[in-house]
Design an enzyme around this catalytic site. Sequence first.
Site, short mmCIF file in Angstrom:
data_model
loop_
_atom_site.label_atom_id
_atom_site.label_comp_id
_atom_site.label_asym_id
_atom_site.label_seq_id
_atom_site.Cartn_x
_atom_site.Cartn_y
_atom_site.Cartn_z
N GLU A 114 1.72 -11.81 5.16
CA GLU A 114 0.70 -11.16 5.99
C GLU A 114 1.14 -11.27 7.44
O GLU A 114 0.99 -12.32 8.08
CB GLU A 114 -0.66 -11.84 5.80
CG GLU A 114 -1.22 -11.76 4.38
CD GLU A 114 -1.94 -10.46 4.10
OE1 GLU A 114 -1.75 -9.49 4.86
OE2 GLU A 114 -2.71 -10.41 3.12
N GLU A 131 -2.47 0.16 7.79
CA GLU A 131 -1.57 -0.89 7.33
C GLU A 131 -0.34 -0.33 6.65
O GLU A 131 0.78 -0.84 6.83
CB GLU A 131 -2.32 -1.83 6.39
CG GLU A 131 -1.49 -2.99 5.87
CD GLU A 131 -2.25 -3.88 4.91
OE1 GLU A 131 -1.65 -4.88 4.44
OE2 GLU A 131 -3.43 -3.59 4.61
N HIS A 148 0.84 -1.21 0.00
CA HIS A 148 0.00 0.00 0.00
C HIS A 148 0.87 1.26 0.00
O HIS A 148 1.97 1.25 -0.52
CB HIS A 148 -0.99 -0.04 1.16
CG HIS A 148 -1.77 -1.32 1.21
ND1 HIS A 148 -2.79 -1.60 0.33
CD2 HIS A 148 -1.63 -2.42 1.99
CE1 HIS A 148 -3.28 -2.80 0.59
NE2 HIS A 148 -2.58 -3.33 1.58
N HIS A 192 2.73 -7.13 4.17
CA HIS A 192 1.39 -6.63 4.43
C HIS A 192 0.97 -6.98 5.85
O HIS A 192 1.63 -7.74 6.54
CB HIS A 192 0.39 -7.24 3.44
CG HIS A 192 0.51 -6.69 2.05
ND1 HIS A 192 -0.42 -5.85 1.48
CD2 HIS A 192 1.47 -6.87 1.10
CE1 HIS A 192 -0.04 -5.53 0.26
NE2 HIS A 192 1.10 -6.15 -0.01
#
Length: 301
Positions: free
Chosen positions: A181, A63, A49, A116
Amino acid sequence: VLGLREHEMRSNPCIIGVQNTFLTPTAYNERKESCGRMNMAKVIIDAGHGGMDPGAIHEGRMEKNDTLNLALAVGDILKKNGVDVVYTRTDDVYDTPFEKAQIANRDGGDFLISIHRNSSPEPDQYSGVESLVYNKQGRKVQLAENINSELEKVGFRNLGVKERPNLIILKRSKMPAVLVEAGFLNTAADNELFDERFGAIAEAIADGVLKTLGEDGLLQLEQQEDDTPAEKRYRVQTGAYRNWAYAENLLRRLQSQNFPAYILLEDGLYKVQVGAYRKLDNAVQMEKTLRDQGYSTFLAM
């Protein structure tokens, strides 16, 4: 004893000799060191992101901030361990996943790690780490498993490796790519672990990457601290030719696939070999990887 042609030596620093009067021991060591630099492991690190895309948000926590901090920390550890690191971003900027894949492809690398944080429909619904791959084929699977295993030691629940063929950064990258993740952003326990053991989490991801690079032999040629001759270590041989052109073609093919390959002139043959390992297990792993890629191999000392 055959001698290497001068233009061949200049064209590729990974052409080295053992039983070769053309090369003095000093010249041999210099070329081995140059080959090590040429084959220095490179890892692309993507902070998920960024900019106008905050990623998951929970109680003001975004995040994009967690991923950037963790990506920079992981990269710093890798660099201290002799890995060339390229970041897709080092600030709060936005690039599309396709653009990030293009950055990775342009710079090239042995692996791409996209960092992430996960999110669930309801707060505190799930907990743990998982790694995503385009498919469960090739070295990216072992890379993902190694990262997950190290993160599990920190205290996360290991949710495994999952296929995500629809993710653009995994689909469009031209190197083994893993999306990590690192816990659920909307789970209090995961956030507490993320904050309190941030350094250990960065170390865990870096250790997973370093372990995989070591298994692939991509860090071995950088280790020139001692004078142990390469011929006294375990090496994986992929070909031996009297014809120089055949050996060179195989060498360039291996290098195009990021294998730490070189040529030894020995017993009148141009021997194309990969790695120079102190541990037999590492050489066996590299031999398996090469055979999976269709190469005929055997172990040499």
